[in-house]
Design a protein around this motif. Structure first.
Motif, short mmCIF file in Angstrom:
data_model
loop_
_atom_site.label_atom_id
_atom_site.label_comp_id
_atom_site.label_asym_id
_atom_site.label_seq_id
_atom_site.Cartn_x
_atom_site.Cartn_y
_atom_site.Cartn_z
N SER A 131 17.22 -8.38 1.92
CA SER A 131 16.05 -8.20 1.07
C SER A 131 15.37 -6.85 1.34
N THR A 132 14.17 -6.73 0.84
CA THR A 132 13.53 -5.42 0.72
C THR A 132 12.12 -5.43 1.30
N ASP A 133 11.64 -4.25 1.67
CA ASP A 133 10.24 -4.13 2.13
C ASP A 133 9.25 -4.27 0.97
N GLU A 134 9.75 -4.16 -0.29
CA GLU A 134 8.83 -4.21 -1.44
C GLU A 134 8.15 -5.56 -1.59
N PRO A 213 12.10 14.79 -12.57
CA PRO A 213 10.91 14.05 -13.00
C PRO A 213 10.29 13.24 -11.86
N ILE A 214 9.08 13.59 -11.46
CA ILE A 214 8.39 12.85 -10.39
C ILE A 214 7.20 12.12 -11.02
N TYR A 215 7.12 10.82 -10.73
CA TYR A 215 6.09 9.99 -11.33
C TYR A 215 4.71 10.30 -10.73
N LYS A 219 2.63 11.71 -4.76
CA LYS A 219 2.20 11.47 -3.38
C LYS A 219 2.50 10.04 -2.90
N ASN A 220 3.21 9.26 -3.72
CA ASN A 220 3.62 7.92 -3.26
C ASN A 220 4.54 8.09 -2.06
N VAL A 221 4.40 7.18 -1.11
CA VAL A 221 5.13 7.30 0.15
C VAL A 221 6.16 6.18 0.27
O1 DAU Z 1 11.87 -0.08 -0.70
C1 DAU Z 1 13.17 -0.61 -0.91
C2 DAU Z 1 13.51 -0.49 -2.37
O2 DAU Z 1 13.78 0.88 -2.60
C3 DAU Z 1 14.70 -1.35 -2.79
O3 DAU Z 1 14.37 -2.70 -2.62
C4 DAU Z 1 15.06 -1.08 -4.26
O4 DAU Z 1 16.23 -1.82 -4.61
C5 DAU Z 1 15.32 0.40 -4.41
O5 DAU Z 1 15.57 0.69 -5.77
C6 DAU Z 1 14.12 1.22 -3.92
O6 DAU Z 1 12.98 1.01 -4.79
P1 DAU Z 1 12.03 2.23 -5.21
O7 DAU Z 1 11.33 1.90 -6.46
O8 DAU Z 1 11.21 2.69 -4.05
O9 DAU Z 1 13.17 3.35 -5.44
P2 DAU Z 1 13.37 4.49 -6.54
O10 DAU Z 1 14.51 5.34 -6.08
O11 DAU Z 1 13.42 3.93 -7.92
O12 DAU Z 1 12.02 5.31 -6.40
C7 DAU Z 1 11.62 5.88 -5.17
C8 DAU Z 1 10.28 6.56 -5.39
O13 DAU Z 1 10.49 7.67 -6.27
C9 DAU Z 1 9.27 5.67 -6.05
O14 DAU Z 1 7.96 5.99 -5.55
C10 DAU Z 1 9.35 6.06 -7.53
C11 DAU Z 1 9.71 7.53 -7.46
N1 DAU Z 1 10.53 8.04 -8.59
C12 DAU Z 1 11.68 7.40 -8.90
C13 DAU Z 1 12.46 7.83 -9.96
C14 DAU Z 1 13.72 7.11 -10.34
C15 DAU Z 1 10.13 9.18 -9.27
O15 DAU Z 1 9.08 9.77 -8.94
N2 DAU Z 1 10.89 9.62 -10.30
C16 DAU Z 1 12.04 8.99 -10.70
O16 DAU Z 1 12.68 9.45 -11.66
#
Ligand code: DAU
Ligand code: NAD
Length: 351
Positions: A131-134, A213-215, A219-221
């Motif tokens: 599982s995940t920390d989420e 593209p950064i959402y 500054k999300n960690v």
């Molecule tokens: O924390 C563990 C989790 O990490 C896992 O349980 C999930 O399966 C895995 O997908 C991942 O979830 P996140 O949502 O954290 O991962 P993601 O790579 O989608 O996004 C990481 C961060 O980057 C998050 O703050 C959103 C941001 N992001 C993501 C994408 C795809 C962006 O800023 N731009 C983007 O295009």
């Protein structure tokens, strides 16, 4: 032998490939091959008598029962899931189906099989749920990292479905005595990750000269862990974990998304400089935020270090260098996963 579900996905395939580097115990990989599953990743194992593949949906109870009866595994490692948060926002149904109903079907099948085992084998059997920390929700900047006693507070359809599955796993131990182990890990990165997730998306867009593209404000960690270290942690939990316990797994490596992307750009500038001499960082674009975007995740991985002796071997710098190099070296794998439905996802999500 052991069962692995979701072994054609990112972490599962790394787990299987790593396993056979120093184990001869057989694995049967149970995978539905959704868009995120890629049988090509495991092609090097074709013909290897230690490896078997079952093209099966974990929700298909009859098929899972038949696999248990045929192979009689000593453990089931459950990686299969719908795993992408953005997709869970667009279409949560598949997440409830696979992550909740699928885990329920596996628990039912595993429990029925486990009850037929002789006493020694019954004690030794393990159901390891990845599982995940989420599931713990979002932290403020000053909050302590998640530990194993942090209350669950999931915020996305993905994390809510994973939390539901964790609760089912816990209940099957408490009520029926099934020897379960649950791991809650932070963000993984490394080879074979589908490029819808942050790190591979940024590497591939960076190389293609596309926007990064950064959402929101960037500054999300997140806490980042190299996938090989996650696989080593799972092996430690499988062999030495205490049934009924949960283990947090993390990299002791919190970073903002902007810092992660900047680090990727620095590596691309070194390995594949842009023709115009500008940094790849010039491609960064702050875009509309993800709905309900969790601000910060952080993991206290003290228990697994103290009780099972696991610590990550890679730093973010060494792990990222391996990862960037892998994507540079494997254009055929990338071409195989970035056609058709992938392009449709990217076009509609980032439109
Ligand atoms: O924390 C563990 C989790 O990490 C896992 O349980 C999930 O399966 C895995 O997908 C991942 O979830 P996140 O949502 O954290 O991962 P993601 O790579 O989608 O996004 C990481 C961060 O980057 C998050 O703050 C959103 C941001 N992001 C993501 C994408 C795809 C962006 O800023 N731009 C983007 O295009
Ligand atoms: P992934 O999306 O790359 O792979 C998922 C795999 O599961 C694919 O091979 C897919 O075909 C398979 N699958 C999906 N639905 C299925 C079904 N109904 N029946 C059988 N197979 C099915 O996922 P991942 O990133 O490798 O994550 C693996 C596990 O680890 C997931 O449970 C995820 O929640 C968890 N996790 C992931 C991360 C991360 O950063 N990626 C971090 C912590 C925990």
């Amino acid at each position: 032998m052991i069962f692995v579900t979701g072994g054609a996905g990112f972490i599962g395939s790394n787990f299987i490939l790593d396993w056979f580097c120093d184990h001869d115990e057989a694995i049967v990989n149970i995978d539905k091959l959704t868009y995120a599953g890629n049988a090509e990743t495991l092609a090097p194992l074709a013909g290897d008598p230690r490896y078997g593949f079952a093209h099966v949906d974990i929700c298909d109870r009859d098929a899972i029962d038949a696999l248990f009866a045929q192979h009689r595994p000593r453990a089931l490692l459950h990686f299969a899931a719908e795993s992408h948060v953005d997709r869970s926002i667009h279409g949560p149904g598949a997440f409830v189906q696979t992550n909740v109903i699928g885990t329920f079907a596996l628990l039912e099948a595993a429990t029925a099989y486990w009850r037929t085992l002789p006493a020694g084998e019954r004690d030794a059997f393990r159901f390891l749920h990845v599982s995940t920390d989420e599931v713990f929700g979002s932290l403020a900047a000053e909050d302590a990292p998640f530990n194993e006693r942090t209350p669950y507070a999931p915020n996305s359809p993905y994390s809510a479905s994973k939390a539901a599955s964790d609760h089912l796993v816990r209940a099957w131990h408490h009520t029926y005595g099934l020897p379960v182990l649950t791991t809650n890990c932070s963000n993984n990165y490394g080879p074979y990750q589908f490029p819808e997730k942050l790190i591979p998306l940024m590497i591939l867009n960076g190389l293609a000269g596309k926007p990064l593209p950064i959402y929101g404000d960037g500054k999300n960690v997140r806490d980042w862990l190299y996938v090989g270290d996650h696989c080593a942690a799972i092996r430690a939990v499988l062999e030495r974990g205490v049934p009924g316990q949960t283990y947090n797994i993390g990299g002791w490596n919190e970073m903002t998304n902007l810092d992660v992307v900047q680090a990727i750009c620095n590596m691309l500038d070194e390995h594949e400089p842009r023709a115009d001499g500008a940094s790849h960082a010039s491609q960064i674009e702050l875009i509309k935020d993800r709905p309900g975007h969790d601000r910060r995740y952080a993991i206290d991985a003290t228990r697994i270090e103290r009780e099972l002796g696991w610590r990550p071997a890679q730093t973010f710098e060494t792990g990222l260098a391996k990862t960037v190099q892998w994507y540079l070296d494997n254009p055929a794998w990338i071409a195989g996963v970035t056609s058709g439905s992938y392009r449709h996802w990217i076009d509609s999500h980032y439109a």
